[in-house]
Structure formats: structure tokens, C-alpha cells
Scaffold this active site. Structure first.
Site, PDB file in Angstrom:
ATOM      1  N   GLY A 172      -1.153  -2.352  -0.169  1.00 27.95           N
ATOM      2  CA  GLY A 172      -1.648  -1.699   0.904  1.00 27.95           C
ATOM      3  C   GLY A 172      -1.215  -1.916   2.299  1.00 27.95           C
ATOM      4  CD  GLU A 224      -2.014  -4.742  -7.720  1.00 21.50           C
ATOM      5  OE1 GLU A 224      -2.459  -3.570  -7.410  1.00 21.50           O
ATOM      6  OE2 GLU A 224      -2.588  -4.952  -8.780  1.00 21.50           O
ATOM      7  N   PRO A 225       1.685  -6.246  -2.999  1.00 18.64           N
ATOM      8  CG  PRO A 225       2.792  -7.895  -2.016  1.00 18.64           C
ATOM      9  CD  PRO A 225       1.753  -7.864  -3.117  1.00 18.64           C
ATOM     10  N   GLY A 226       3.759  -3.602  -2.225  1.00 20.67           N
ATOM     11  CA  GLY A 226       4.898  -2.831  -2.099  1.00 20.67           C
ATOM     12  C   GLY A 226       5.709  -2.606  -0.733  1.00 20.67           C
ATOM     13  NE  ARG A 227       3.499   1.930   3.037  1.00 18.28           N
ATOM     14  CZ  ARG A 227       3.721   3.181   2.622  1.00 18.28           C
ATOM     15  NH1 ARG A 227       4.511   3.585   3.191  1.00 18.28           N
ATOM     16  NH2 ARG A 227       2.853   3.842   2.061  1.00 18.28           N
ATOM     17  NE  ARG A 264       6.676   6.808   3.617  1.00 17.04           N
ATOM     18  CZ  ARG A 264       6.327   6.623   4.825  1.00 17.04           C
ATOM     19  NH1 ARG A 264       7.429   6.837   5.804  1.00 17.04           N
ATOM     20  NH2 ARG A 264       5.252   6.296   5.438  1.00 17.04           N
ATOM     21  CE1 TYR A 276       2.161  10.741   0.760  1.00 15.96           C
ATOM     22  CE2 TYR A 276       4.167   9.455   1.296  1.00 15.96           C
ATOM     23  CZ  TYR A 276       3.256   9.828   0.379  1.00 15.96           C
ATOM     24  OH  TYR A 276       3.435   9.359  -0.914  1.00 15.96           O
ATOM     25  CB  CYS A 316      16.172  27.157   1.723  1.00 14.46           C
ATOM     26  SG  CYS A 316      18.112  26.711   1.294  1.00 14.46           S
ATOM     27  CE1 TYR A 341       5.158   3.810  -2.836  1.00 16.20           C
ATOM     28  CE2 TYR A 341       5.107   2.594  -0.810  1.00 16.20           C
ATOM     29  CZ  TYR A 341       4.747   2.697  -2.177  1.00 16.20           C
ATOM     30  OH  TYR A 341       3.706   1.891  -2.631  1.00 16.20           O
TER      31      TYR A 341
HETATM   32  C1  LIG Z   1       0.875   1.820  -4.554  1.00 15.76           C
HETATM   33  C2  LIG Z   1       0.141   0.597  -5.291  1.00 15.76           C
HETATM   34  C3  LIG Z   1       0.300  -0.583  -4.480  1.00 15.76           C
HETATM   35  C4  LIG Z   1       1.390  -0.907  -3.450  1.00 15.76           C
HETATM   36  O1  LIG Z   1       1.006  -0.233  -2.369  1.00 15.76           O
HETATM   37  P1  LIG Z   1       1.397  -0.702  -1.146  1.00 15.76           P
HETATM   38  O2  LIG Z   1       0.908   0.134   0.047  1.00 15.76           O
HETATM   39  O3  LIG Z   1       3.077  -0.104  -1.044  1.00 15.76           O
HETATM   40  O4  LIG Z   1       1.615  -2.082  -0.804  1.00 15.76           O
HETATM   41  C5  LIG Z   1      -0.427  -1.454  -5.172  1.00 15.76           C
HETATM   42  N1  LIG Z   1      -1.218  -1.694  -6.249  1.00 15.76           N
HETATM   43  C6  LIG Z   1      -1.601  -0.549  -6.793  1.00 15.76           C
HETATM   44  C7  LIG Z   1      -2.423  -0.146  -7.903  1.00 15.76           C
HETATM   45  C8  LIG Z   1      -0.882   0.780  -6.173  1.00 15.76           C
HETATM   46  O5  LIG Z   1      -1.179   1.860  -6.881  1.00 15.76           O
END
Ligand SMILES: *Cc1c(COP(=O)(O)O)cnc(C)c1O
Length: 422
Positions: free
Chosen positions: A241, A275-278, A314, A318, A346, A375
Site C-alpha cells: 500500500g 507486500e509492496p506492489g506499486r 488508471r 481511478y 469510442c 497496474y
Molecule cells: C494489492 C495488494 C497489495 C499491494 O498493494 P500496493 O498498493 O501495490 O503495494 C498487497 N497486499 C494485498 C493483500 C493486496 O491486495
């Protein structure tokens, strides 16, 4: 974004001019920087070490699940956070150690649970009693024990976009704190379940540290209570997050984030998962596009580009901001004109930016949409029967197409005619 900068008047990714890649690969395409991903990973990991936090960084694949991206991060030391059997398979295919894989998500099916159990993953983050009952059943059938975390819903407002906010009591995610004790009793009665961990994930693109602090505090308090009540907990999963800068946001810096973690860990003797993604990939990618037409409307100038909402959803989904810059560096004193930057689809929602001040752009000019590493490609579709934008990975002065553009024949042949129509 130091891995993307102008050099000699041309926007470079690491040592390569993006324009050279554009001419070879064709637009639109996503381009990722190895250096930017590895730097992001190392900065996250260093911040934790400096704060005295030991933990596994499980990259949230859903942000960008290209095999090359996963493998780049896995080589840097990352595990994986997966939310489906497909992502689990991707993580394993990229060589992620199963003991560093966390399986999250509210709706895991028994077949997906079985896949995770057979792979021997670190933990399942469980979000409801019916889900836990199913997991217990599957584990019993396979004759194994399922290591689990309770995903807690801390009822904290993440102060981010409503569609990516997940930690309020009204969201579908997690187990409410008031219901946890009853849940634990029910869980303890189930066979082949090992309760090892508590997890939290309150949303995405958080730009304020206080919701993290609140959520971590609540999680730690609960951890302490449950542990002293005899639950053999050994890990805390702090979720993902952490926000990035798209425009003028100021996300919490890493040291502040790590400090929030280390503060609540005091006296807990818990291993950690993140759990970093973004954060790891967002600013490591751009979407490169070509201007097809410049249309002068009555009140507006429209730049019609060859990328669209099907490539990067996005902005429509969003209301997200992406910086949009020309591949040819504009003069420092270039005059700026407000433009609407739109795709060919369109739908009026196929708009990347409105009234965005830009230097003069002509048909044929290339533009880069920044911060498109997370994303982006993963949320793409073939809407309007548009071919997917390929993905390119750069490492220093090398580049490779790491996901091809599928051709029209292959795309159309995915449809199968029934006997009575063929
Ligand atoms: C989406 C998600 C993440 C990653 O979120 P980011 O905002 O991309 O860091 C981590 N854990 C869980 C459970 C998620 O659903």
C-alpha cells in the site's frame, strides 16, 4: 525518476533513448527499467534494516506480473504475494522460493488452495470462516497442514481512492477485530490448520503515514493479546500500500514507514512480511505512445494518441494522474498550451488528461506517460479489438521485448465458432 531522464535532448531509460525502442518495437508499448525496480527494492529493504526490522519482502505480483519483472525482483531477494492460482504459477515459474510466497485474496477456490498447498507456500491469508473451513478440508484431503494468517480488518480509513481502500469495516476484506476471538476459537477446532500469523492490508497508494500507524498499532495489540492467550503466532504481515509520487503527492518516506513498523514490533518477537506492489514497480515503467492527430476543437485542443484506456485504465478507473512528457526534450522556455490527451476508443472516459499544459506537440511526436509500471499492463484488455501494448525491459544499454504484441489472427482465433455457425 532518475532511471528515466533527458540526455542530449532525448528521454532516456537507463542508457537507451526511448525513441530508438519506439522505432523498433512500435507504439504503444510499456518500458520498464531494471535499475529502477532494483533500486526501489533495495531502498525498501535498506530502510527496514536500518530500523532494525527483519522481514521478507513479498512483491505483490498483481501490480505487474510479467515474468521478467518477477524474476528481476526475485533475484534482488523478493518473495511474492499472490492472489490467484495464476499468480502463484507465475511466481513459481519465475523461480520464487515457495517459502517466500503468501497467498492473499477473499475468494480463493479449493483448487487454488490445493495448488498453494502442493507448492508448499509460506502462508495463506484467510479472510473468512467459510474460506478457512474450505482450506482445512483441502489440507486434510492432501494430508498436509495449511499455515495461515488471519487477515485483520482494522477499520482504519486509508485516505486513498475509494476503489483501492480496503481496511474499513464496510469493505469486503479481512476479519473485524471484534469478531476475531470467536473466529480464533472456530479456527482452532479445525483440522490441518496452523495459525501462525496476523496480516493486514488497508489499501493502495497511501500517501499519509497515519493510517499505517493506526493499523499497525491495532494489529500489534491484537497480536500481543492473542499470543498471551496461547496462540502460537510467529509472524506479522504488514501488507502493501505504500504510495508513490505520480504528481504532487508526498508519500510517507521509507524511514517513517519503517519506524512505524519497528515501533509496534517492540517486545513482540515476530518475523515480518511486507507486500509492496506499486512501490517496487510503479515509477519503474512508462507507457510510450505516438500522437496520431492534433484536433482543434471549439474550446479545446485534443491530442489523439495511439494508447488508450484499454492499455492503461488508471485515469478512467481511478481519476489517476500520470505525467505526460515528450520524448524530445522541450526548450526550457517553450510555450505551454492546455491540451486534452485522449485515446482512440469510442468512450469519453478514454481520456488520460484534461487541460494539461504541454509544449507544442505535432502528429507523429512520441510521448511518455510516466509512472505506468504498476497496474498498467496487468489491467489491460483488448477492448475495441486493439492489440495489447507489448512490454519491454531495459537493463543498462540492452533492451528486450518481454511480452510480445499478439497479432490480429491469433487474437481473433481465440473466438471459436459453434458447429451451427461454421
Ligand atoms: C494489492 C495488494 C497489495 C499491494 O498493494 P500496493 O498498493 O501495490 O503495494 C498487497 N497486499 C494485498 C493483500 C493486496 O491486495
Amino acid at each position: 525518476m532518475s532511471s528515466f531522464e533527458y540526455r542530449n535532448g532525448k528521454l532516456h531509460v537507463e542508457s537507451l533513448p526511448l525513441e530508438d525502442i519506439a522505432r523498433e518495437v512500435g507504439t504503444p508499448f510499456f518500458c520498464y527499467s531494471t535499475q529502477a525496480m532494483v533500486n526501489a527494492y533495495n531502498s525498501f529493504s535498506d530502510a527496514l534494516s536500518k530500523a532494525g526490522v527483519k522481514g521478507t519482502i513479498c512483491y505483490a505480483l498483481k501490480a505487474n506480473s510479467n515474468q521478467s519483472v518477477i524474476k528481476t525482483l526475485a533475484k534482488a531477494g523478493a518473495g511474492a504475494d499472490v492472489v490467484s492460482e495464476g499468480e502463484l504459477r507465475r511466481a513459481l515459474a519465475a523461480g520464487v522460493d515457495p517459502k517466500k510466497i503468501v497467498f492473499a485474496g477473499v475468494g480463493k477456490k479449493p483448487s487454488e488452495m490445493a495448488a498453494g498447498l502442493k507448492a508448499g507456500i509460506l502462508q495463506f491469508n484467510v479472510e473468512s470462516l467459510p474460506e478457512l473451513e474450505a482450506l482445512s478440508q483441502v489440507a486434510t484431503q492432501l494430508g498436509v497442514t495449511a499455515p495461515i494468517a488471519f487477515r485483520i480488518n482494522p477499520d482504519v480509513d486509508a485516505k486513498t481512492h475509494a476503489k483501492i481502500s480496503t481496511g474499513k469495516a464496510d469493505n469486503k476484506f479481512g476479519i473485524d477485530i471484534p469478531g476475531v476471538r470467536r473466529f480464533v476459537e472456530q479456527a482452532e477446532a479445525l483440522p490441518n490448520i496452523a495459525i501462525e500469523s496476523l496480516a493486514v492490508h488497508i489499501g493502495s497508494q497511501l500517501t499519509d503515514a497515519s493510517p499505517f500507524k493506526d493499523a499497525f498499532q491495532r494489529l500489534a495489540t491484537l497480536y500481543k493479546e492473542l499470543k498471551s492467550a496461547g496462540l502460537p503466532l510467529k509472524r506479522i504481515d504488514f501488507g502493501g500500500g505504500l504510495g508513490i509520487q505520480y504528481n504532487d503527492e508526498t508519500p510517507p518516506d521509507l524511514s517513517e514507514y519503517a519506524a512505524a513498523v519497528s515501533e509496534v514490533l517492540e517486545g513482540l518477537d515476530a518475523e515480518c512480511i511486507f507486500e509492496p506492489g506499486r512501490f517496487l514497480v510503479g515509477n519503474a515503467g512508462v507507457l510510450v505512445t505516438e500522437t496520431i492527430y492534433v484536433k482543434e476543437g471549439t474550446n479545446r485542443r485534443f491530442l489523439i494518441i495511439d494508447a488508450a484506456m484499454n492499455d492503461l485504465i488508471r485515469p478512467s478507473l481511478y481519476d489517476a494522474w500520470h505525467d505526460i512528457i515528450p520524448l524530445n526534450q522541450p526548450a526550457a522556455n517553450a510555450q505551454l498550451t492546455p491540451c486534452d490527451i485522449v485515446g482512440p476508443i469510442c468512450e469519453s472516459g478514454d481520456t488520460f488528461a484534461q487541460q494539461r499544459p504541454l509544449p507544442e506537440v505535432k502528429a507523429g511526436d512520441f510521448l511518455a506517460m510516466e509512472s505506468a509500471g504498476a497496474y498498467g499492463a496487468v489491467m489491460a484488455s483488448n477492448y475495441n479489438t486493439r492489440l495489447n501494448a507489448p512490454e519491454v525491459l531495459v537493463k543498462s544499454d540492452q533492451f528486450a521485448v518481454v511480452r510480445k504484441r499478439i497479432d490480429y489472427d491469433t487474437l481473433i482465433k481465440q473466438d471459436v465458432l459453434p458447429d451451427w455457425l461454421s
